[in-house]
Design a protein around this motif. Structure first.
Motif, PDB file in Angstrom:
ATOM      1  N   SER A   1       0.370  -0.825   0.979  1.00 34.47           N
ATOM      2  CA  SER A   1      -0.053  -0.226  -0.213  1.00 34.47           C
ATOM      3  C   SER A   1       1.012   1.398   0.082  1.00 34.47           C
ATOM      4  O   SER A   1       0.536   2.471  -0.379  1.00 34.47           O
ATOM      5  CB  SER A   1      -1.083  -0.264   1.145  1.00 34.47           C
ATOM      6  N   GLU A   2       2.922   1.216   0.068  1.00 32.82           N
ATOM      7  CA  GLU A   2       2.988   2.382   0.191  1.00 32.82           C
ATOM      8  C   GLU A   2       2.832   2.667  -1.654  1.00 32.82           C
ATOM      9  O   GLU A   2       3.564   3.932  -1.509  1.00 32.82           O
ATOM     10  CB  GLU A   2       4.076   1.424   1.329  1.00 32.82           C
ATOM     11  N   ASP A   3       3.149   2.382  -2.396  1.00 30.38           N
ATOM     12  CA  ASP A   3       2.776   2.190  -3.433  1.00 30.38           C
ATOM     13  C   ASP A   3       1.613   2.615  -4.095  1.00 30.38           C
ATOM     14  O   ASP A   3       1.422   3.358  -5.837  1.00 30.38           O
ATOM     15  CB  ASP A   3       3.222   1.213  -4.359  1.00 30.38           C
ATOM     16  N   CYS A   4       0.300   2.155  -3.643  1.00 28.41           N
ATOM     17  CA  CYS A   4      -1.004   3.383  -3.767  1.00 28.41           C
ATOM     18  C   CYS A   4      -0.520   5.131  -4.431  1.00 28.41           C
ATOM     19  O   CYS A   4      -0.350   5.674  -3.519  1.00 28.41           O
ATOM     20  CB  CYS A   4      -1.818   3.145  -2.919  1.00 28.41           C
ATOM     21  N   LYS A   5      -1.790   5.017  -5.469  1.00 34.94           N
ATOM     22  CA  LYS A   5      -1.521   6.472  -5.317  1.00 34.94           C
ATOM     23  C   LYS A   5      -2.167   7.171  -4.431  1.00 34.94           C
ATOM     24  O   LYS A   5      -1.703   8.170  -3.938  1.00 34.94           O
ATOM     25  CB  LYS A   5      -2.520   6.800  -6.695  1.00 34.94           C
ATOM     26  N   PHE A   6      -3.244   6.796  -3.786  1.00 33.15           N
ATOM     27  CA  PHE A   6      -3.896   7.348  -2.557  1.00 33.15           C
ATOM     28  C   PHE A   6      -4.020   7.316  -1.422  1.00 33.15           C
ATOM     29  O   PHE A   6      -3.624   5.486  -1.095  1.00 33.15           O
ATOM     30  CB  PHE A   6      -5.424   7.701  -2.582  1.00 33.15           C
ATOM     31  N   ARG A   7      -3.259   8.163  -0.136  1.00 27.58           N
ATOM     32  CA  ARG A   7      -2.970   7.746   1.144  1.00 27.58           C
ATOM     33  C   ARG A   7      -4.647   7.403   1.701  1.00 27.58           C
ATOM     34  O   ARG A   7      -5.203   7.857   1.963  1.00 27.58           O
ATOM     35  CB  ARG A   7      -1.914   9.133   2.015  1.00 27.58           C
TER      36      ARG A   7
END
Length: 294
Positions: free
Chosen positions: A245-251
């Motif tokens: 999830s560190e590479d997901c676009k949205f926090r």
């Protein structure tokens, strides 16, 4: 006042292990009922006692964690015992256990038992699962209580910590502990052929000294609810999903319908096993549909 650790709770009595290895039978003071404090196995307590059978617990010290089922506190790690067969290995149930253990900040170790009963295909499948869960960040040990394979890998993990052995009924928790320490002679039962699941053999929670650590054999159970877990917590209860999830676009991405989600992309390219993501989705839905508590 002397202090100690509760190692067994049975029929209203609490058995406290002292620093000099004495066990004192205690009752809880009435003030606990008024304050709605229930002493648990694993609690560090202050007590007073005239002799070994007439003690009273005066204070329960702060807990670093606690579990409801099984009722135990101050656990360092959970040995999640799952059988390869009889009953069949369930990733859905394992992932449910893992979420609850991660949420309570307890280190999980996955222990797959009854490897001596597997066919060559089943053995290969267990190896695949071991690799997948190892890649997810977990320690996975394949064992057999009959042949004692894998026990030498498990034993070092028990040193100097409180471990809880947990898992579905009938997976061989008591057999595993008997193999590690034969003098325990813990009661075991076969799988019920009618129900296809194990019969409960352990009736209470008790801490047992094994080597330089304490181990809890606990009653088996097969249903676990996410009573205190919120949807936002789930990301942190799946270490493989949290890392992706560190590479997901949205926090704050929940990995459901958001665009450019690294977790969904990892499922598509085979980096994340599909069943792990499906269980994540299932747990999100379950939490959303949970009835509010008042």
């Amino acid at each position: 006042m002397p202090e100690g650790k509760i190692i067994k709770a049975l029929s209203g009595f609490y058995y406290v292990l002292t620093d000099d290895n004495q066990v004192i039978q205690c009752r809880g003071r009435g003030v606990f009922r008024l304050n709605k404090v229930t002493p648990l196995v694993g609690d560090e307590v202050v007590f007073q006692a005239e002799n070994e059978t007439e003690g009273y617990i005066l204070e329960v010290k702060d807990r670093k964690n606690e579990l409801v089922r099984p009722p135990i506190s101050n656990v360092d790690q959970a040995i999640l015992v799952f059988s390869a067969v009889e009953p069949d290995f369930s990733t859905a149930l394992l992932d449910r256990f893992l979420v609850l253990v991660e949420f309570n900040r307890i280190k999980p170790i996955i222990c797959i038992t009854k490897m001596d009963l597997t066919s060559s295909d089943e053995k290969a499948m267990m190896e695949t699962y071991r690799n997948q869960y190892t890649n997810a960040g977990y320690e996975v040990i394949l064992t057999s209580s009959e042949t004692e394979d894998g026990l030498e890998q498990l034993l070092p993990h028990l040193k100097g910590v409180i471990s809880v052995f947990a898992g579905q009924s009938g997976v061989g928790k008591s057999s595993l502990l008997n193999a590690i320490r034969p003098d325990l002679e813990l009661k075991t039962n076969d799988i019920s052929s009618h129900l296809g699941r194990g019969k409960h053999t352990t009736r209470h929670v008790e801490l047992i000294k094994i080597g330089e650590g304490l181990v809890a054999d606990t009653p088996g159970f097969s249903s676990l609810e996410f009573t205190d877990i919120e949807v936002e917590d789930l990301n942190y209860c799946f270490p493989d999903i949290e890392k992706l999830s560190e590479d997901c676009k949205f926090r704050g991405c929940l990995h459901l319908k958001e665009p450019k989600c690294a977790v969904k992309e990892a499922v598509s390219n085979g980096e994340l096993p599909e069943y792990r993501y499906e269980h994540y989705e299932l747990f999100v839905q379950e939490i959303k549909e949970r009835k509010p508590r008042y």
